[in-house]
Design a protein around this motif. Structure first.
Motif, PDB file in Angstrom:
ATOM      1  N   CYS A  32       3.601 -62.638 -10.489  1.00  0.00           N
ATOM      2  CA  CYS A  32       3.924 -64.057 -10.350  1.00  0.00           C
ATOM      3  C   CYS A  32       3.467 -64.809 -11.601  1.00  0.00           C
ATOM      4  N   ASP A  34       2.977 -67.912 -11.862  1.00  0.00           N
ATOM      5  CA  ASP A  34       2.131 -69.066 -11.552  1.00  0.00           C
ATOM      6  C   ASP A  34       0.699 -68.655 -11.241  1.00  0.00           C
ATOM      7  N   CYS A  35       0.531 -67.687 -10.355  1.00  0.00           N
ATOM      8  CA  CYS A  35      -0.812 -67.318  -9.928  1.00  0.00           C
ATOM      9  C   CYS A  35      -1.256 -65.969 -10.501  1.00  0.00           C
ATOM     10  N   CYS A  61       5.737 -65.717  -6.526  1.00  0.00           N
ATOM     11  CA  CYS A  61       5.526 -65.252  -5.172  1.00  0.00           C
ATOM     12  C   CYS A  61       5.976 -66.357  -4.210  1.00  0.00           C
ATOM     13  N   CYS A  64       3.880 -69.614  -4.305  1.00  0.00           N
ATOM     14  CA  CYS A  64       4.081 -70.433  -5.499  1.00  0.00           C
ATOM     15  C   CYS A  64       5.489 -71.027  -5.520  1.00  0.00           C
TER      16      CYS A  64
HETATM   17 ZN    ZN Z   1       2.100 -66.916  -7.047  1.00  0.00          ZN
END
Ligand code: ZN
Ligand code: ZN
Length: 134
Positions: A32, A34-35, A61, A64
């Motif tokens: 992912c 973002d995370c 994910c 996110c």
């Molecule tokens: Zn994520």
């Protein structure tokens, strides 16, 4: 005469699967953006993507992605409500040089007047409809 039978390995028989489940797919692990955690892109989602003719695999994910959608929705809602709000642009009156605000974006090169100067030069706005046929 020797009949040599050639063993064909892995030859795919051209059978068309009409089922929605394809054996060519398998769960994939994607990082992912973002995370920075791996998430599983499931077979079902891959089939969904193919059906939608989406070429790029997901980048986020589910958590996110939902967070991103909520952010976009909040931005869209803010923009939608912002359009209904009156805009106020600070300008200087071309006549008396007083600073005033107008509810529109003045185009360049065109003089903008404060309310009193505007009414002075356009007295008809106070009379309402003044169309007379004669
Ligand atoms: Zn994520
Ligand atoms: Zn003025």
């Amino acid at each position: 005469m020797v009949m040599s039978q050639i063993e064909l390995e892995g030859v795919a028989s051209p059978e068309h699967q009409s089922d929605e489940t394809d054996s060519e797919f398998e769960d994939r692990s994607i990082l992912c953006i973002d995370c920075n955690h791996d998430f599983i892109w499931t077979v079902g989602e891959q089939v969904f993507f193919r059906d939608k003719q989406l070429l790029n695999p997901p980048k986020r994910c589910k958590d996110c992605k939902q967070a991103k959608n909520e952010r976009l929705a909040a931005i869209a809602a803010a923009q939608a409500s912002g359009i209904k709000q009156r805009i106020e642009v600070a300008v200087n009156c071309a006549e008396c040089q007083e600073s005033t605000t107008v509810p529109f974006y003045p185009s360049q090169g065109r003089p903008v007047y404060c309310r009193s100067c505007f009414i002075k030069s356009n007295p008809s706005v106070l009379n309402g409809s003044s169309t007379s046929h004669g």
